[in-house]
Design an enzyme around this catalytic site. Structure first.
Site: not given
Length: 344
Positions: A148, A160, A110-116
């Site tokens: 995903e 992402d 949920g960081s907004g950096l495309g982590s998932s």
């Protein structure tokens, strides 16, 4: 034998949201993004235990399963299991594999950096190293997207997976039927350095689920909400302007356009911003920032701002008064990477 991989997280500089279906299918999308030196990591250790052990070290989650051709998707470590299930199916593997798989990420979910999405790419890259899968960059990014968004049903855009796979500064175009064109930008070193010293990345301390925001965006497009669709049109157009300004090295105009991007982005869905985010943004502008925005879908996670390098420390000191954290970073040139370690 041990197989490792890492994939870089990204900053969504412009056009974010136009890569989300059905908007990208109806109107075409375009985003400008850049990867940074924050990563998702994966390690696979081949075993002969007739079991599969998956460990998300950063989340302190660990599950053991019998070696099966299809692992249950049940809300526990689904990203990792989703990759395994698709690899088995996609490449016609007839015998269940036995292995230990460990992942961790430099940024929280949920960081907004495309982590998932970046994690999916990292896990897929580790399997590619192990099984010698015939995947080029476009193949890997598209397969990660399918895992995903389609197999697991997680809502989101398409940028992402491509950012994590290709790495560096990219201008990416999205069309119907999942057609994607990645345009790597040939950035002069001084421009990258100037942008780096002009940017401040701030973690708000609040992670968020992008699902609600994305769902609202998709509904607005499907139902023809004029205000929201026109805002997305402007965001997409802004990405072309920002790309040209960045290639010219006009950081000040780039930064001011970033501010316009944020004003339009807030019109796309009601939960993209909130009082806490607006307070941080106001403080940043008062402290000298030319402009900024929330990275990713919005609602929390990381924000980033552009500022005169001489006022950078002033901005950092102002942001440090909030319950968050300024993260030092550098832009990353490379996309996902994998390698083998011989234990003998």
């Amino acid at each position: 034998m041990i197989y490792r991989s890492k994939a870089p997280l990204r900053l969504g500089l412009g056009g974010g949201g136009s890569d989300v279906s059905p908007y990208s299918d109806l109107y075409g999308g375009a985003v400008l993004n850049a990867t940074i030196d924050q990563y998702a990591y994966c390690t696979i250790e081949e075993t002969n235990t007739d079991s599969i052990v998956i460990h998300a070290a950063d989340l302190d989650l660990k599950k053991r399963y019998p070696s099966l051709l299809n692992l249950p998707i049940d809300g526990h470590l689904d990203l990792q299991k989703g990759v395994y299930n698709r690899v088995i199916k996609e490449f016609g593997i007839k015998k269940p594999l036995s292995f230990n798989l460990t992942t961790y990420c430099d940024a929280p979910p949920g960081s907004g950096l495309g982590s998932s999405s970046t994690m999916v790419v990292a896990v897929l890259k580790a399997f590619t190293e192990w099984l010698n899968l015939p995947l080029g960059d476009y193949d890997m990014a598209y397969l990660a997207y399918q895992i995903e968004r389609i197999d697991l049903g997680f809502r989101g855009g398409k940028q992402d997976q491509y950012a994590a796979t290709f790495g560096g500064f990219n201008f990416i175009e999205f069309y119907k039927d999942d057609r994607v064109i990645v345009n790597p930008l040939r950035m002069k070193r001084w421009i990258v350095d100037e942008l780096e010293v002009s940017m401040v990345l701030f973690y708000t301390g609040a992670s968020r689920s992008s699902d609600k925001i994305i769902r609202e965006q998709q509904k607005n497009t499907r139902t023809g909400k004029k205000l929201q669709i026109e805002a997305t049109h402007r965001i997409k157009q802004n990405s072309y302007v920002m790309k040209d300004l960045l290639l010219k090295g006009d950081i000040i105009q780039f930064a001011k356009t970033l501010g316009k991007e944020w004003e339009n982005k807030k019109k796309m869905a009601s939960s993209i911003t909130n009082k806490s985010i607006e307070k941080v943004y106001e403080t940043a502008i008062k402290s000298g920032a030319y402009g900024g925005k929330v990275s990713g879908a919005g609602g929390g996670g990381f924000m980033f701002f552009t500022v005169d390098p001489l006022k950078r420390l002033n901005l950092i000191n102002a942001l440090n008064r909030f319950n968050g954290k300024v993260l030092n970073f550098h832009f990353s040139e490379n996309g996902c990477q994998g390698w083998k370690i011989n234990e003998e």
